[in-house]
Design a protein around this motif. Sequence first.
Motif, PDB file in Angstrom:
ATOM      1  N   ALA A   5      29.292   8.594   8.902  1.00  0.00           N
ATOM      2  CA  ALA A   5      28.014   8.520   8.287  1.00  0.00           C
ATOM      3  C   ALA A   5      27.120   7.793  10.050  1.00  0.00           C
ATOM      4  O   ALA A   5      27.590   6.715   9.953  1.00  0.00           O
ATOM      5  CB  ALA A   5      26.972   8.436   7.292  1.00  0.00           C
ATOM      6  N   TRP A   7      23.135  11.507  11.513  1.00  0.00           N
ATOM      7  CA  TRP A   7      24.196  12.525  11.817  1.00  0.00           C
ATOM      8  C   TRP A   7      25.206  11.860  10.760  1.00  0.00           C
ATOM      9  O   TRP A   7      25.105  10.862   9.907  1.00  0.00           O
ATOM     10  CB  TRP A   7      25.062  12.623  12.864  1.00  0.00           C
ATOM     11  CG  TRP A   7      23.400  12.711  14.180  1.00  0.00           C
ATOM     12  CD1 TRP A   7      24.034  14.068  14.489  1.00  0.00           C
ATOM     13  CD2 TRP A   7      23.002  11.898  14.867  1.00  0.00           C
ATOM     14  NE1 TRP A   7      22.611  13.675  15.625  1.00  0.00           N
ATOM     15  CE2 TRP A   7      23.140  12.858  16.193  1.00  0.00           C
ATOM     16  CE3 TRP A   7      23.586  10.600  14.608  1.00  0.00           C
ATOM     17  CZ2 TRP A   7      21.591  11.935  17.039  1.00  0.00           C
ATOM     18  CZ3 TRP A   7      22.352   9.688  16.018  1.00  0.00           C
ATOM     19  CH2 TRP A   7      21.612  10.680  16.888  1.00  0.00           C
ATOM     20  N   ARG A   8      25.552  13.045   9.844  1.00  0.00           N
ATOM     21  CA  ARG A   8      26.688  12.847   8.675  1.00  0.00           C
ATOM     22  C   ARG A   8      28.031  13.839   9.476  1.00  0.00           C
ATOM     23  O   ARG A   8      27.394  15.092   9.858  1.00  0.00           O
ATOM     24  CB  ARG A   8      26.123  13.585   7.597  1.00  0.00           C
ATOM     25  CG  ARG A   8      27.192  13.274   6.503  1.00  0.00           C
ATOM     26  CD  ARG A   8      26.495  13.895   5.034  1.00  0.00           C
ATOM     27  NE  ARG A   8      27.703  13.249   3.929  1.00  0.00           N
ATOM     28  CZ  ARG A   8      27.618  14.202   2.438  1.00  0.00           C
ATOM     29  NH1 ARG A   8      26.653  15.405   3.060  1.00  0.00           N
ATOM     30  NH2 ARG A   8      28.056  14.255   2.516  1.00  0.00           N
ATOM     31  N   ASP A   9      29.232  13.920   9.198  1.00  0.00           N
ATOM     32  CA  ASP A   9      30.307  14.722   9.491  1.00  0.00           C
ATOM     33  C   ASP A   9      30.241  16.257   8.678  1.00  0.00           C
ATOM     34  O   ASP A   9      29.432  16.214   7.772  1.00  0.00           O
ATOM     35  CB  ASP A   9      31.388  14.056   9.037  1.00  0.00           C
ATOM     36  CG  ASP A   9      31.500  14.031   8.154  1.00  0.00           C
ATOM     37  OD1 ASP A   9      32.488  14.376   7.412  1.00  0.00           O
ATOM     38  OD2 ASP A   9      31.464  12.924   6.972  1.00  0.00           O
ATOM     39  N   GLY A  18      31.471  16.545   5.224  1.00  0.00           N
ATOM     40  CA  GLY A  18      30.634  15.668   4.719  1.00  0.00           C
ATOM     41  C   GLY A  18      31.432  15.065   3.265  1.00  0.00           C
ATOM     42  O   GLY A  18      31.489  13.993   2.879  1.00  0.00           O
ATOM     43  N   LYS A  30      31.387  11.633   4.591  1.00  0.00           N
ATOM     44  CA  LYS A  30      31.183  10.318   3.903  1.00  0.00           C
ATOM     45  C   LYS A  30      29.740  10.723   3.701  1.00  0.00           C
ATOM     46  O   LYS A  30      28.575  11.512   4.438  1.00  0.00           O
ATOM     47  CB  LYS A  30      31.128   9.613   5.602  1.00  0.00           C
ATOM     48  CG  LYS A  30      32.216   8.884   6.290  1.00  0.00           C
ATOM     49  CD  LYS A  30      32.814   7.926   5.206  1.00  0.00           C
ATOM     50  CE  LYS A  30      33.773   6.945   5.480  1.00  0.00           C
ATOM     51  NZ  LYS A  30      34.417   6.152   3.895  1.00  0.00           N
ATOM     52  N   LEU A  66      25.625   9.904   3.102  1.00  0.00           N
ATOM     53  CA  LEU A  66      24.192   9.413   3.476  1.00  0.00           C
ATOM     54  C   LEU A  66      23.316  10.044   2.894  1.00  0.00           C
ATOM     55  O   LEU A  66      22.941  11.114   2.949  1.00  0.00           O
ATOM     56  CB  LEU A  66      23.995   9.666   4.607  1.00  0.00           C
ATOM     57  CG  LEU A  66      23.534   9.206   6.193  1.00  0.00           C
ATOM     58  CD1 LEU A  66      23.243   7.787   5.655  1.00  0.00           C
ATOM     59  CD2 LEU A  66      23.980   9.841   7.003  1.00  0.00           C
ATOM     60  N   SER A 114      24.621   4.784   3.013  1.00  0.00           N
ATOM     61  CA  SER A 114      25.364   5.794   2.369  1.00  0.00           C
ATOM     62  C   SER A 114      25.858   5.561   1.568  1.00  0.00           C
ATOM     63  O   SER A 114      26.914   6.179   0.120  1.00  0.00           O
ATOM     64  CB  SER A 114      27.346   5.505   3.113  1.00  0.00           C
ATOM     65  OG  SER A 114      27.623   4.100   3.110  1.00  0.00           O
ATOM     66  N   ARG A 155      20.400  13.731  -0.036  1.00  0.00           N
ATOM     67  CA  ARG A 155      21.384  13.682   0.861  1.00  0.00           C
ATOM     68  C   ARG A 155      20.655  14.131   2.034  1.00  0.00           C
ATOM     69  O   ARG A 155      20.317  14.894   2.486  1.00  0.00           O
ATOM     70  CB  ARG A 155      22.136  14.320  -0.014  1.00  0.00           C
ATOM     71  CG  ARG A 155      22.568  13.832  -1.276  1.00  0.00           C
ATOM     72  CD  ARG A 155      23.922  14.619  -1.355  1.00  0.00           C
ATOM     73  NE  ARG A 155      23.692  16.193  -1.229  1.00  0.00           N
ATOM     74  CZ  ARG A 155      24.896  17.038  -2.254  1.00  0.00           C
ATOM     75  NH1 ARG A 155      25.814  16.210  -1.858  1.00  0.00           N
ATOM     76  NH2 ARG A 155      24.338  18.508  -2.167  1.00  0.00           N
ATOM     77  N   PRO A 205      25.889  17.522   4.779  1.00  0.00           N
ATOM     78  CA  PRO A 205      27.236  17.747   5.805  1.00  0.00           C
ATOM     79  C   PRO A 205      26.721  18.175   7.163  1.00  0.00           C
ATOM     80  O   PRO A 205      26.693  19.620   6.709  1.00  0.00           O
ATOM     81  CB  PRO A 205      27.800  18.885   5.017  1.00  0.00           C
ATOM     82  CG  PRO A 205      27.577  18.812   3.791  1.00  0.00           C
ATOM     83  CD  PRO A 205      26.465  18.507   3.379  1.00  0.00           C
TER      84      PRO A 205
END
Length: 185
Positions: free
Chosen positions: A102, A116-118, A121, A123, A125, A138, A179, A182
Motif C-alpha cells: 500500500a 496505490w494498492r497491490d 489486495g 495490504k 488501504l 492501512s 477501501r 486491489p
Amino acid sequence: EINIMLNRTKHRGPDQSDLVIIDRRTALGMGRLSIVAPNERATIQTTPTGNYAVFNGEIVNHRALRRNLKNPPLTKGDTAIILPMLEEQGEGFVRELAGMFAIGVYNPSERKLQLWRDPLGVKPLYYYHDEETFIFSSEIKAIAAVMPHEPKLDFAAIDHILTYRSHPGRASVFPEIKRVLPGEK
C-alpha cells in the motif's frame, strides 16, 4: 492527530516511526516494522523535488528494479525505490512492483496525493474524506480515531463480512471509510 493514528497502529511497525508536517494543512506519519534493511531509517521517503512517500508492505523485486534506475537510491530498502521509479517512469511504475503493498505519494507543489494498492489486495488501504479533510491509513481504526465525528456502523456490511468473510467493493463497515481496491490507483 497523526500521533494518535501512529499509536493506534504501533503494533504493525514498532521499530521506527516518523511524522512529517509538510504545511499547515498536510502531514504524514508512518510506523515501520524493519524487515528489509532493518538497520536503515526507512519510514517516510522524500526527494530533492519535494515529493513524499509512505509505504506498507514488501517489494520482493526491489533489487532488480534498483539496477534499472538511472539514479538509484543509496539505501538498500525496498521503500527507497518508490520515488525514484515514480520520477523516472511516471505513474505506471507501480506495474513493475512485485509484492504486497500500500503506497501513498504526496506532491506538495501540485497538492496531489496518489494511493496505490497491490493487485491481489494483500495490504489494505483505507481512506476518509469530506470537504475539509482527507485521511488515509492501512487500518480503519486509525482513521476512525481522528475523524471529525464518530463513524456510524453499517450492520448489513458486518453481516456480510460474518457470512462471506469479505465485503465487496469500496465499502467498509463504516460507510464513510472506503477501501482502495486491489490493483487500484
